[in-house]
Design an enzyme around this catalytic site. Structure first.
Site, PDB file in Angstrom:
ATOM      1  N   ALA A   1     -43.238  36.747  -0.221  1.00 21.06           N
ATOM      2  CA  ALA A   1     -42.907  36.293   1.215  1.00 21.06           C
ATOM      3  C   ALA A   1     -42.154  34.751   1.028  1.00 21.06           C
ATOM      4  CB  ALA A   1     -44.124  36.131   1.816  1.00 21.06           C
ATOM      5  N   GLU A   2     -42.663  34.220   0.234  1.00 22.65           N
ATOM      6  CA  GLU A   2     -41.759  32.796   0.022  1.00 22.65           C
ATOM      7  C   GLU A   2     -41.677  32.263  -1.455  1.00 22.65           C
ATOM      8  OE1 GLU A   2     -41.751  32.008   4.418  1.00 22.65           O
ATOM      9  OE2 GLU A   2     -43.570  32.728   2.887  1.00 22.65           O
ATOM     10  N   THR A   3     -40.445  31.903  -1.953  1.00 21.63           N
ATOM     11  CA  THR A   3     -40.420  30.962  -2.971  1.00 21.63           C
ATOM     12  C   THR A   3     -40.156  29.439  -2.461  1.00 21.63           C
ATOM     13  OG1 THR A   3     -39.509  32.973  -3.936  1.00 21.63           O
ATOM     14  CG2 THR A   3     -38.936  30.716  -4.931  1.00 21.63           C
TER      15      THR A   3
END
Length: 262
Positions: free
Chosen positions: A45-47
């Site tokens: 979903a996020e880095t």
């Protein structure tokens, strides 16, 4: 060239639950195109990427498709990495986001607390575009800075509703939060953001900058407990501080490694 990377499950106390985030500590900023490619390759979903800047850390977040304005779980994961694996001294971390300004994380034993700006919301009409996005109709709708907030009658409604991701993806927002009063906590939620490359986010810290002021007003409470009802589930404590909100949770390390950037 190699780049260190951590994968952390946020808003949980055990692996394979909560929301996984990748965290990359950087000595200096890489090209935006490369940051986006790393996030796409990670397919989480996020880095999060951070660079130390005197007594604070510059922080940015990328989904597999876009850079985002604010991400709670990847900020929590970044703080966890700094506190436990990257040698940060003390019990408070000051982050600065080019898009969201000052963000802090405080450590109290295993609990990490985000301090984020409160979202501002206004009630909007239940348009056909909104109603067509879900199998159940909400009782009311609100618009925040980046998301829609849809309110339902019960926790069971939130659990059972089915999203029409194609319709949701066409809405002019980052994503859609659905919520109801909880059966065992103050409130529950889910979050859908196909337009940002995330069909359903496991746990969305930033969505609780919208949820916290809404439910504080409804329940007449400052301190609240919450569960995000994805398959992985996430557990949060939220405090409404008028123009700021505190969002607390735990993190666990899943993986460490190196990215080969040759």
């Amino acid at each position: 060239m190699t780049q260190k990377i951590y994968q952390v499950d946020a808003f949980t106390d055990k692996v394979f639950s909560g929301n996984p985030a990748a965290v990359c500590p950087l000595d200096h900023w890489l090209e935006d195109e490369l940051l986006q490619k790393i996030a796409k390759e990670n397919n989480l979903a996020e880095t999060a990427f951070y660079v130390k800047d005197q007594d604070q850390y510059q922080l940015r977040w990328f989904t597999p498709k876009v850079e985002v304005d604010l991400c709670g779980h990847a900020t929590l994961a970044s703080a966890f990495v700094l506190f436990n694996h990257e040698g940060h001294k003390g019990d408070i971390i000051h982050f600065h986001s080019p898009r969201s300004g000052r963000l802090t994380v405080v450590k109290q034993s295993q609990l990490l607390t985000l301090n984020f700006p409160t979202d501002t919301i206004e009630e909007i009409a239940l348009t056909s575009e909104i109603l067509d996005g879900f199998s159940l109709a909400p009782i009311s709708a609100y618009k925040g800075k980046t998301d829609y907030l849809l309110v339902y009658n019960s926790e069971s409604d939130v659990v059972s509703l089915k999203p029409n991701l194609e319709v949701i993806a066409a809405l002019p927002v980052r994503g859609v939060i659905v919520t109801a009063m909880g059966e065992h906590v103050d409130f529950v939620s889910r979050f859908f953001a196909p337009q940002s490359g995330i069909d359903e986010d496991p746990v969305t810290g930033s969505a609780h900058t919208t949820l916290t002021p809404y439910w504080s007003n409804v329940l007449d409470k400052k301190d609240m407990t919450a569960i995000q009802l994805s398959d992985r589930k996430g557990y949060l404590k939220c405090t409404y501080l008028k123009d700021r909100v505190e969002i607390s949770g735990q993190c666990v390390l899943y993986m460490t490694g190196n990215i080969n950037l040759n």
